[in-house]
Design a protein around this motif. Sequence first.
Motif, PDB file in Angstrom:
ATOM      1  N   THR A 170       0.833  -1.208   0.000  1.00 50.10           N
ATOM      2  CA  THR A 170       0.000   0.000   0.000  1.00 50.10           C
ATOM      3  C   THR A 170       0.866   1.257   0.000  1.00 50.10           C
ATOM      4  OG1 THR A 170      -1.738  -1.178   1.185  1.00 50.10           O
ATOM      5  CG2 THR A 170      -1.859   1.208   1.211  1.00 50.10           C
ATOM      6  N   ARG A 171       1.913   1.247   0.803  1.00 52.41           N
ATOM      7  CA  ARG A 171       2.834   2.397   0.814  1.00 52.41           C
ATOM      8  C   ARG A 171       3.478   2.589  -0.565  1.00 52.41           C
ATOM      9  NH1 ARG A 171       3.548   1.179   6.228  1.00 52.41           N
ATOM     10  NH2 ARG A 171       5.145  -0.398   5.965  1.00 52.41           N
ATOM     11  N   ALA A 172       3.927   1.494  -1.169  1.00 51.32           N
ATOM     12  CA  ALA A 172       4.546   1.585  -2.497  1.00 51.32           C
ATOM     13  C   ALA A 172       3.545   2.113  -3.526  1.00 51.32           C
ATOM     14  CB  ALA A 172       5.081   0.223  -2.917  1.00 51.32           C
ATOM     15  N   LEU A 173       2.291   1.699  -3.407  1.00 53.51           N
ATOM     16  CA  LEU A 173       1.241   2.173  -4.318  1.00 53.51           C
ATOM     17  C   LEU A 173       1.110   3.685  -4.225  1.00 53.51           C
ATOM     18  CD1 LEU A 173      -1.282   1.581  -6.156  1.00 53.51           C
ATOM     19  CD2 LEU A 173      -2.594   1.455  -4.019  1.00 53.51           C
ATOM     20  N   TYR A 174       0.958   4.211  -3.007  1.00 54.30           N
ATOM     21  CA  TYR A 174       0.760   5.653  -2.843  1.00 54.30           C
ATOM     22  C   TYR A 174       2.032   6.459  -3.092  1.00 54.30           C
ATOM     23  CZ  TYR A 174      -4.064   5.275  -1.427  1.00 54.30           C
ATOM     24  OH  TYR A 174      -5.424   5.065  -1.425  1.00 54.30           O
ATOM     25  N   GLN A 175       3.195   5.833  -2.944  1.00 52.54           N
ATOM     26  CA  GLN A 175       4.451   6.515  -3.258  1.00 52.54           C
ATOM     27  C   GLN A 175       4.748   6.488  -4.752  1.00 52.54           C
ATOM     28  OE1 GLN A 175       7.199   4.413  -0.727  1.00 52.54           O
ATOM     29  NE2 GLN A 175       6.642   5.589   1.087  1.00 52.54           N
ATOM     30  N   ASN A 193       5.712   3.849  -6.475  1.00 52.02           N
ATOM     31  CA  ASN A 193       6.850   2.976  -6.747  1.00 52.02           C
ATOM     32  C   ASN A 193       6.351   1.642  -7.316  1.00 52.02           C
ATOM     33  OD1 ASN A 193       9.187   1.457  -6.767  1.00 52.02           O
ATOM     34  ND2 ASN A 193       9.977   2.416  -4.903  1.00 52.02           N
ATOM     35  N   LYS A 194       6.180   1.600  -8.617  1.00 50.32           N
ATOM     36  CA  LYS A 194       5.613   0.427  -9.290  1.00 50.32           C
ATOM     37  C   LYS A 194       6.483  -0.806  -9.113  1.00 50.32           C
ATOM     38  CE  LYS A 194       3.855  -1.090 -13.762  1.00 50.32           C
ATOM     39  NZ  LYS A 194       3.570  -0.686 -15.141  1.00 50.32           N
ATOM     40  N   THR A 195       7.782  -0.662  -9.211  1.00 53.40           N
ATOM     41  CA  THR A 195       8.697  -1.802  -9.102  1.00 53.40           C
ATOM     42  C   THR A 195       8.553  -2.475  -7.742  1.00 53.40           C
ATOM     43  OG1 THR A 195      10.245  -0.683 -10.580  1.00 53.40           O
ATOM     44  CG2 THR A 195      11.098  -2.518  -9.288  1.00 53.40           C
ATOM     45  N   VAL A 196       8.579  -1.696  -6.684  1.00 52.49           N
ATOM     46  CA  VAL A 196       8.445  -2.253  -5.326  1.00 52.49           C
ATOM     47  C   VAL A 196       7.059  -2.857  -5.152  1.00 52.49           C
ATOM     48  CG1 VAL A 196       8.388  -1.681  -2.860  1.00 52.49           C
ATOM     49  CG2 VAL A 196      10.180  -0.738  -4.330  1.00 52.49           C
ATOM     50  N   PHE A 197       6.030  -2.170  -5.619  1.00 46.69           N
ATOM     51  CA  PHE A 197       4.658  -2.678  -5.514  1.00 46.69           C
ATOM     52  C   PHE A 197       4.550  -4.064  -6.157  1.00 46.69           C
ATOM     53  CE2 PHE A 197       0.369  -3.153  -7.326  1.00 46.69           C
ATOM     54  CZ  PHE A 197      -0.399  -3.034  -6.178  1.00 46.69           C
TER      55      PHE A 197
END
Length: 182
Positions: A148-153, A155-159
């Motif tokens: 969820t954090r990666a989504l809102y940041q 950061n597609k790769t991490v997501f």
Amino acid sequence: MNSETLYTAFHGNTRIITDTLFKVALTIKEIDNHQSNILIFNDQTGQQIDLDLSGSEQDLKQRYAEIAEVKKVGRPKLGVISREITLQQKHWNWLDQQNASASAVIRKLIDQELNNPASESNIMLAKQAVDRFMSAMIGNMPNYEEATRALYQGNKTVFLELIQDYPADLKAYLEQQSAHAF
């Protein structure tokens, strides 16, 4: 943008169908009249919905077929609804200089925004829709909060790395639904 809203039904971690609300309702009724453990999501908003599957196929069609709401104000046969908007004088001055009516110019500007998946507001709406789905379907799974954090940041790769080990249908749906969120 597609004017027909699509819905997706899941039984546990398995995707059953993605289609119009009527076809989703019909499919679920054929599979399971009691809807045990079946969750249905609006693909555009990520909101979970409940369906009334009672009655015949014709009843479902009347209940869930896409029907344009008709209002008396405006030009309802054309889908035009009259409402009031408030603008500053500089906005009215700009609208007065355009080649079309103020309503036509505003409709055109809104259509441009709606059809631009890269606009800031559409990216945020896409993130919120994915978040709603994630909260309902994977809230107890590993990496949920980090994903969820990666989504809102943004950061597609991490997501994508964080959802890699999720069940296949959930992962595929998240990848599909998050395409416009980054």
